[in-house]
Design an enzyme around this catalytic site. Structure first.
Site, PDB file in Angstrom:
ATOM      1  N   GLU A 216       5.103  -3.917 -16.519  1.00 16.91           N
ATOM      2  CA  GLU A 216       6.184  -4.913 -16.424  1.00 16.91           C
ATOM      3  C   GLU A 216       6.981  -5.085 -17.705  1.00 16.91           C
ATOM      4  O   GLU A 216       7.209  -6.208 -18.157  1.00 16.91           O
ATOM      5  CB  GLU A 216       5.600  -6.264 -15.977  1.00 16.91           C
ATOM      6  CG  GLU A 216       4.906  -6.189 -14.634  1.00 16.91           C
ATOM      7  CD  GLU A 216       4.249  -7.503 -14.211  1.00 16.91           C
ATOM      8  OE1 GLU A 216       4.313  -8.471 -14.967  1.00 16.91           O
ATOM      9  OE2 GLU A 216       3.676  -7.528 -13.110  1.00 16.91           O
TER      10      GLU A 216
ATOM     11  N   ASN B 209       3.566   1.026 -15.166  1.00 16.57           N
ATOM     12  CA  ASN B 209       3.434   0.255 -13.921  1.00 16.57           C
ATOM     13  C   ASN B 209       4.445  -0.893 -13.910  1.00 16.57           C
ATOM     14  O   ASN B 209       4.660  -1.539 -14.936  1.00 16.57           O
ATOM     15  CB  ASN B 209       1.999  -0.307 -13.872  1.00 16.57           C
ATOM     16  CG  ASN B 209       1.600  -0.876 -12.531  1.00 16.57           C
ATOM     17  OD1 ASN B 209       1.650  -0.179 -11.516  1.00 16.57           O
ATOM     18  ND2 ASN B 209       1.186  -2.138 -12.510  1.00 16.57           N
TER      19      ASN B 209
ATOM     20  N   HIS C 177       4.324  -5.721  -4.269  1.00 18.84           N
ATOM     21  CA  HIS C 177       4.025  -7.057  -3.742  1.00 18.84           C
ATOM     22  C   HIS C 177       5.183  -7.431  -2.819  1.00 18.84           C
ATOM     23  O   HIS C 177       6.272  -7.743  -3.280  1.00 18.84           O
ATOM     24  CB  HIS C 177       3.895  -8.075  -4.887  1.00 18.84           C
ATOM     25  CG  HIS C 177       2.740  -7.785  -5.787  1.00 18.84           C
ATOM     26  ND1 HIS C 177       1.435  -7.948  -5.377  1.00 18.84           N
ATOM     27  CD2 HIS C 177       2.689  -7.326  -7.057  1.00 18.84           C
ATOM     28  CE1 HIS C 177       0.622  -7.607  -6.364  1.00 18.84           C
ATOM     29  NE2 HIS C 177       1.354  -7.218  -7.396  1.00 18.84           N
TER      30      HIS C 177
ATOM     31  N   GLU D  57      -0.384  -2.080  -6.232  1.00 14.50           N
ATOM     32  CA  GLU D  57      -0.756  -3.495  -6.017  1.00 14.50           C
ATOM     33  C   GLU D  57      -0.251  -4.006  -4.671  1.00 14.50           C
ATOM     34  O   GLU D  57       0.241  -5.123  -4.563  1.00 14.50           O
ATOM     35  CB  GLU D  57      -0.202  -4.364  -7.161  1.00 14.50           C
ATOM     36  CG  GLU D  57      -0.601  -3.854  -8.530  1.00 14.50           C
ATOM     37  CD  GLU D  57      -0.239  -4.780  -9.681  1.00 14.50           C
ATOM     38  OE1 GLU D  57       0.165  -5.937  -9.431  1.00 14.50           O
ATOM     39  OE2 GLU D  57      -0.370  -4.347 -10.844  1.00 14.50           O
TER      40      GLU D  57
ATOM     41  N   ASP E 156       0.433  -5.768  -1.425  1.00 15.41           N
ATOM     42  CA  ASP E 156       0.078  -6.884  -0.543  1.00 15.41           C
ATOM     43  C   ASP E 156       1.362  -7.359   0.135  1.00 15.41           C
ATOM     44  O   ASP E 156       2.456  -7.084  -0.339  1.00 15.41           O
ATOM     45  CB  ASP E 156      -0.705  -8.022  -1.236  1.00 15.41           C
ATOM     46  CG  ASP E 156      -0.050  -8.592  -2.476  1.00 15.41           C
ATOM     47  OD1 ASP E 156       1.167  -8.426  -2.656  1.00 15.41           O
ATOM     48  OD2 ASP E 156      -0.769  -9.230  -3.277  1.00 15.41           O
TER      49      ASP E 156
END
Ligand code: XIL
Length: 580
Positions: free
Chosen positions: A148, A194, A230, A259, A261
């Site tokens: 990030e 990432n 996400h 990641e 979801d």
């Protein structure tokens, strides 16, 4: 009631799918990793532990390698928590991903308020990376070296290492330094950058791409890009995702979904609706399939396993239920669709692909309703079926669609879709499992909600919006040059008005045609229009509806919104009738 419904749904899906393999068994013959982030403090929960062991072949600590946990003071490292995950992974033959060496935030105060010079900070970072990466060298196969670093505009964010006061150097130099340090500590580890919100083509992923290109050109050791993923029910633009994966792949980089979801707009503890769960299942499958379509995409990892332990409710208040297993560890539709998507030759059926053929809405369906299902039929062209002795066939061009085991009459098979009628016999159920078979190969099962009626109107353009498909009483097609007259009768065409008297949804409607069993009402520009007749269209499959309405005499001229209503359900918004 809602909970009951939810549990009976889950049980139903279990009955259909319980004999299947686990996610990790599904990918076992291929060099593909299906991973999950683990909340290491919960590993004592045996159900959680077993689920992870059975379903995944890769684990990553959710927090235990972050500075906040690992570095209570400048001189100490707390490795014990993460080490228990290392032991668990080793005992169960799982790959380990490391997360994370440099994050946006989450640093202990001894570091953030230590007033270190650039040289000191650089040495702290070097020592941290060489100690941590070095310790797990040979065990952690891939590291998120930097996480990030970019904002949505593609600018570098201010961080401990760039600007507080940073370790020296401008732009992406601090990132480069971290990658070089990690490479030195473990020359065999794959090193990833990432990020979040950089899954598709946008200013942020452009900036990451420019950095990756520069690193590759100058020999900076970078091996992959992690796309966090996400998501919410808005899903993702798959084409843009695949183009993004492709451009990183073209640089010789791996891509991993790190990641995944998909949060639902329901507060913790509230039951999601079937359609929310179905759409969520679609999104899981879409992401996994997009990854599998590129040989460069080597892993799909979820950000947790069960809704019992998930970061989502804390970070996105009012949302929850983002993971493949619910808070009682039961597999959700998302689990089954993810598993199906991971199969080598998956014939994927998605709930969002089943639509009303008139309105193209994704909504509960009703007996007899004409539906379109977007699916790869393997057909080489388009082929309309022909009724035999007054009944449409339930298998055409090798394609069959079953609702609760009842075959649907098929009207046409195209390369990318099937047009069919929902069979009779489903109307007493709250939801039914649907499955498509193409040349005998069955798709995954999706649950479809049922309603007594679900009216939709055909439109002139055939896309579900704009001017309604209608004839005036003289038999002419209504359009702007031939508007309906106030006081006149107008014939509309639609579907989803419910089961009609008769035995089969496959039947061609007789003349006189059977009439609707439910009262149908209509409004034009908000005022009610008398429905003179509603039922099947003679000569067409019974689910094709004909509705004759009278345009209110007092109606002014113009292109007016028009809707049908049966019970509490209305036809789609955005349909209009031109009136003189
Ligand atoms: C999250 C964890 O899941 C939470 O437990 C913690 O409180 C905050 O961080 N992107 C990342 C992860 O890269 O490190 C974040 O993890 C979730 C978003």
């Amino acid at each position: 009631m809602a909970w009951l419904h939810y549990f009976s749904l889950i049980n139903l899906i279990f009955c259909v799918c319980a004999s299947g393999q686990s996610l990790r068994q599904t990918v076992a013959s291929r060099p593909f990793r299906i991973g999950t982030a683990v909340d290491v403090s919960r590993l004592g929960d045996l159900t959680y532990r077993n689920l992870i062991r059975n379903e995944f072949n890769q684990v990553q600590p959710e927090n235990e390698l972050k500075w906040m946990v690992l570095r209570p003071s400048a001189a100490t490292y707390t490795f014990t928590k993460f080490d228990s995950l290392v032991d668990f992974a080793t005992a169960n033959g799982m790959s380990l991903r490391g997360h994370v060496l440099i994050g946006e935030s989450g640093y202990p105060s001894w570091l953030t308020t230590g007033n270190f010079s650039q040289a000191q900070l650089r040495e702290i970072l070097r020592q941290h990376i060489s100690t941590v990466v070095g310790r797990y060298s040979g065990r952690i196969y891939a590291w998120d070296v930097v996480n990030e670093a970019f904002d949505g505009a593609g600018q570098l964010k201010a961080t401990q290492w760039l600007s507080h006061p940073g370790i020296g150097g401008a732009g992406t130099q601090y990132i480069e330094t971290a990658f070089r340090m990690a490479h030195e500590a473990d020359p065999n580890a794959l090193l990833f950058y990432n990020d979040t919100n950089a899954e598709t083509l946008n200013a942020q992923s452009d900036a990451i791409y420019r950095m990756a290109l520069d690193f590759k050109q100058r020999g900076v050791p970078i091996h992959g890009i992690g796309l966090q993923m996400h998501l919410d029910l808005n899903g993702i633009d798959i084409r843009s995702l695949e183009q993004n994966i492709a451009r990183f792949a073209a640089l010789g980089l791996q891509v991993q979904i790190t990641e995944l979801d998909v949060r639902l707009p329901v507060p913790v503890g509230a039951a999601p609706t079937l359609s929310q769960l179905s759409l969520q299942a679609d999104i899981y499958a879409i992401v996994a399939q997009s990854c599998l379509r590129s040989p460069a995409c080597t892993a799909v990892q979820t950000w947790g396993v069960t809704d019992r332990y998930s970061w989502i409710p804390d970070f996105f208040p009012g949302t929850s239920a983002a993971l493949p297993f619910d808070s009682n560890y039961a597999a959700k539709p998302a689990y089954y669709s993810l598993r199906r998507a991971l199969e080598p030759s998956a014939q994927l059926l998605m709930r969002g692909a089943l639509r009303d053929n008139a309105s193209f809405a994704v909504a509960p369906i009703s007996a007899g309703q004409i539906l379109v299902l977007f699916v790869n039929t393997q057909a080489t062209g388009s082929s309309a079926s022909t009724p035999i002795s007054g009944f449409y066939p339930t298998r055409w061009q090798g394609v069959e669609v079953h609702f609760d085991g009842i075959p649907a009459p098929i009207l046409a098979v195209h390369r990318d879709c099937v047009v069919m009628a929902a069979p009779y016999g489903i109307e007493s159920k709250a939801s039914v499992p649907a499955v498509v078979r193409v040349n005998g190969q069955a798709s995954n099962v999706v649950e479809v909600e049922i309603r007594a009626a679900s009216p939709g109107l055909f439109t002139a353009a055939g896309n579900g919006t704009g001017t309604v498909l209608a004839h005036s009483s003289d038999g002419r097609l209504i359009d702007r040059s031939n508007p309906a007259r106030a006081g006149d009768l107008v014939t509309l065409y639609g579907t989803g008005i419910g089961r009609l008297p008769g035995s089969s949804a496959a039947a061609v409607a007789s003349s006189p045609a059977p009439q609707a069993q439910f009262p149908v009402s209509a409004t034009i520009l908000g005022s009610s229009a008398e429905v003179q007749w509603a039922g099947a269209l003679s000569g067409a499959i019974v689910g094709t509806s004909k509705i004759v309405i009278r345009v209110p005499a007092s109606l002014p001229g113009g292109e007016h919104p028009l809707q049908l209503r049966i019970g509490s359900v209305s036809s789609q918004a955005g349909v209009t009738l031109p009136v003189r």
